[in-house]
Design a protein around this motif. Structure first.
Motif, PDB file in Angstrom:
ATOM      1  N   PRO A   4       0.961  -1.219   0.003  1.00  0.00           N
ATOM      2  CA  PRO A   4      -0.155   0.176  -0.005  1.00  0.00           C
ATOM      3  C   PRO A   4       0.788   1.465   0.020  1.00  0.00           C
ATOM      4  N   PRO A   5       0.195   2.458  -0.507  1.00  0.00           N
ATOM      5  CA  PRO A   5       0.931   3.608  -0.471  1.00  0.00           C
ATOM      6  C   PRO A   5       1.402   4.034   0.959  1.00  0.00           C
ATOM      7  N   ASN A   6       2.565   4.721   1.135  1.00  0.00           N
ATOM      8  CA  ASN A   6       2.991   5.296   2.414  1.00  0.00           C
ATOM      9  C   ASN A   6       2.259   6.471   2.647  1.00  0.00           C
ATOM     10  N   THR A   7       1.864   6.626   3.940  1.00  0.00           N
ATOM     11  CA  THR A   7       1.053   8.017   4.487  1.00  0.00           C
ATOM     12  C   THR A   7       2.079   8.379   5.727  1.00  0.00           C
ATOM     13  N   ASP A   8       1.417   9.552   6.088  1.00  0.00           N
ATOM     14  CA  ASP A   8       1.994  10.182   7.646  1.00  0.00           C
ATOM     15  C   ASP A   8       1.805   9.011   8.596  1.00  0.00           C
ATOM     16  N   SER A   9       0.850   8.288   8.637  1.00  0.00           N
ATOM     17  CA  SER A   9       0.503   7.477   9.673  1.00  0.00           C
ATOM     18  C   SER A   9       0.873   6.064   9.437  1.00  0.00           C
ATOM     19  N   ASP A  10       1.270   5.702   8.121  1.00  0.00           N
ATOM     20  CA  ASP A  10       1.620   4.170   7.841  1.00  0.00           C
ATOM     21  C   ASP A  10       2.837   4.116   6.856  1.00  0.00           C
ATOM     22  N   LEU A  11       3.863   3.343   7.430  1.00  0.00           N
ATOM     23  CA  LEU A  11       5.077   3.339   6.382  1.00  0.00           C
ATOM     24  C   LEU A  11       5.121   1.586   6.179  1.00  0.00           C
ATOM     25  N   TRP A  12       4.930   1.352   4.900  1.00  0.00           N
ATOM     26  CA  TRP A  12       5.087  -0.053   4.493  1.00  0.00           C
ATOM     27  C   TRP A  12       6.444  -0.372   3.984  1.00  0.00           C
ATOM     28  N   VAL A  13       7.070  -1.407   4.400  1.00  0.00           N
ATOM     29  CA  VAL A  13       8.380  -2.031   4.301  1.00  0.00           C
ATOM     30  C   VAL A  13       8.537  -3.334   3.453  1.00  0.00           C
ATOM     31  N   SER A  14       9.078  -3.223   2.338  1.00  0.00           N
ATOM     32  CA  SER A  14       9.269  -4.797   1.635  1.00  0.00           C
ATOM     33  C   SER A  14      10.533  -5.316   2.289  1.00  0.00           C
ATOM     34  N   TRP A  15      10.797  -6.831   1.987  1.00  0.00           N
ATOM     35  CA  TRP A  15      11.982  -7.114   2.465  1.00  0.00           C
ATOM     36  C   TRP A  15      13.262  -6.652   1.751  1.00  0.00           C
ATOM     37  N   ASP A  16      13.087  -6.235   0.436  1.00  0.00           N
ATOM     38  CA  ASP A  16      14.398  -5.547  -0.059  1.00  0.00           C
ATOM     39  C   ASP A  16      14.735  -4.105   0.619  1.00  0.00           C
ATOM     40  N   GLN A  17      13.676  -3.392   0.823  1.00  0.00           N
ATOM     41  CA  GLN A  17      13.762  -2.056   1.505  1.00  0.00           C
ATOM     42  C   GLN A  17      14.201  -2.426   2.947  1.00  0.00           C
ATOM     43  N   TYR A  18      13.872  -3.366   3.622  1.00  0.00           N
ATOM     44  CA  TYR A  18      14.490  -3.625   5.006  1.00  0.00           C
ATOM     45  C   TYR A  18      15.789  -3.860   4.890  1.00  0.00           C
ATOM     46  N   ASN A  19      16.332  -4.844   3.985  1.00  0.00           N
ATOM     47  CA  ASN A  19      17.457  -5.267   4.186  1.00  0.00           C
ATOM     48  C   ASN A  19      18.643  -4.226   3.525  1.00  0.00           C
ATOM     49  N   GLU A  20      17.983  -3.226   2.605  1.00  0.00           N
ATOM     50  CA  GLU A  20      18.899  -2.123   2.227  1.00  0.00           C
ATOM     51  C   GLU A  20      19.193  -1.264   3.351  1.00  0.00           C
ATOM     52  N   LEU A  21      18.104  -1.082   4.187  1.00  0.00           N
ATOM     53  CA  LEU A  21      18.222  -0.339   5.628  1.00  0.00           C
ATOM     54  C   LEU A  21      19.301  -0.598   6.615  1.00  0.00           C
ATOM     55  N   ILE A  22      19.168  -2.062   6.562  1.00  0.00           N
ATOM     56  CA  ILE A  22      20.359  -2.810   7.505  1.00  0.00           C
ATOM     57  C   ILE A  22      21.625  -2.550   6.994  1.00  0.00           C
ATOM     58  N   GLU A  23      21.860  -2.696   5.524  1.00  0.00           N
ATOM     59  CA  GLU A  23      23.164  -2.368   5.048  1.00  0.00           C
ATOM     60  C   GLU A  23      23.530  -0.951   5.348  1.00  0.00           C
ATOM     61  N   LYS A  24      22.561  -0.023   5.237  1.00  0.00           N
ATOM     62  CA  LYS A  24      22.975   1.501   5.348  1.00  0.00           C
ATOM     63  C   LYS A  24      23.395   1.657   6.774  1.00  0.00           C
ATOM     64  N   LEU A  25      22.582   1.220   7.490  1.00  0.00           N
ATOM     65  CA  LEU A  25      22.979   1.395   9.207  1.00  0.00           C
ATOM     66  C   LEU A  25      24.430   0.831   9.394  1.00  0.00           C
ATOM     67  N   ALA A  26      24.872  -0.389   8.894  1.00  0.00           N
ATOM     68  CA  ALA A  26      26.023  -0.834   9.142  1.00  0.00           C
ATOM     69  C   ALA A  26      27.449  -0.063   8.413  1.00  0.00           C
ATOM     70  N   LEU A  27      26.860   0.584   7.263  1.00  0.00           N
ATOM     71  CA  LEU A  27      27.690   1.431   6.398  1.00  0.00           C
ATOM     72  C   LEU A  27      27.882   2.724   7.606  1.00  0.00           C
ATOM     73  N   GLN A  28      26.827   3.161   8.004  1.00  0.00           N
ATOM     74  CA  GLN A  28      26.849   4.548   8.841  1.00  0.00           C
ATOM     75  C   GLN A  28      27.861   4.234  10.067  1.00  0.00           C
ATOM     76  N   TYR A 144      23.216   6.116  15.981  1.00  0.00           N
ATOM     77  CA  TYR A 144      23.145   5.857  14.378  1.00  0.00           C
ATOM     78  C   TYR A 144      21.583   5.626  14.203  1.00  0.00           C
ATOM     79  N   TYR A 145      21.295   6.234  13.122  1.00  0.00           N
ATOM     80  CA  TYR A 145      19.818   5.787  12.444  1.00  0.00           C
ATOM     81  C   TYR A 145      19.818   6.138  10.983  1.00  0.00           C
ATOM     82  N   VAL A 146      18.980   5.410  10.206  1.00  0.00           N
ATOM     83  CA  VAL A 146      19.032   5.428   8.954  1.00  0.00           C
ATOM     84  C   VAL A 146      17.778   6.526   8.491  1.00  0.00           C
TER      85      VAL A 146
END
Length: 184
Positions: A4-28, A144-146
């Motif tokens: 579903p589309p993201n809104t101010d009250s809901d953020l929907w995260v796919s597996w690909d997005q989730y894994n990318e966020l973890i990698e960005k945190l590790a890099l940070q 640290y946060y993404v």
């Protein structure tokens, strides 16, 4: 399957997005130049994040079980329970420690866990925190946060499908998933 589309009250995260966020945190964390000896992740939300980062850095992973989102099918924060013991793969909890979770919401859990770790493990030299999401109403600022989320949306993480599936439903669920994937 699209989210579903993201809104101010809901953020929907796919597996690909989730894994990318973890990698960005590790890099940070890497780009900060800070060296740590151990990771402690908060179960359950921080387990996947902590596991991946401990693999990337090849450092011992400790797991501390906490629970506060039990009310209203896991959507309302209640009182915080912190496990008495930490499970860690090698050694004891000492030196520089990176505390990992998926998010900092109100900040209550992070604050209480930081205090708990400093009291119970005096051999910790320095304790820093890392999360994928930092919500705007938090009273705690992670090191640290993404993503910072000023509107405090409910984050729909990809593993939440497992919160409502039960063993007797798995066969039909798997069959449905396979038919959906074949149509894509």
């Amino acid at each position: 399957m699209s989210l579903p589309p993201n809104t101010d009250s809901d953020l929907w995260v796919s597996w690909d997005q989730y894994n990318e966020l973890i990698e960005k945190l590790a890099l940070q964390v890497h780009e900060s130049g800070w060296k740590f000896d151990k990771i402690v992740c908060l179960a359950r939300g921080g387990m996947r994040v902590g596991d991946v980062i401990s693999r990337i850095y090849d450092v011992p992973l400790g797991i501390l079980a906490t629970s506060s989102y039990r009310e209203a099918a896991g959507t309302e924060q209640g009182s915080l329970d912190i496990a008495q013991f930490i499970t860690i793969t090698r050694g004891t909890l000492d030196g520089n420690v990176l505390l990992i979770d998926d998010m900092v919401d109100t900040g209550m859990t992070f604050k209480r866990v930081r205090d708990h770790l400093r009291t119970q493990f005096p051999a910790i030299t320095e304790l820093r925190t890392g999360v994928l999401w930092w919500k705007g109403h938090s009273t705690v600022t992670p090191d640290y946060y993404v993503e910072q989320l000023p509107t405090n949306p409910w984050i729909h993480q990809p593993f939440e499908d497992y919160d409502t599936i039960r063993p007797q439903q798995l066969e039909a669920w798997i069959r449905k998933g396979k038919s959906t994937k074949q149509e894509d």
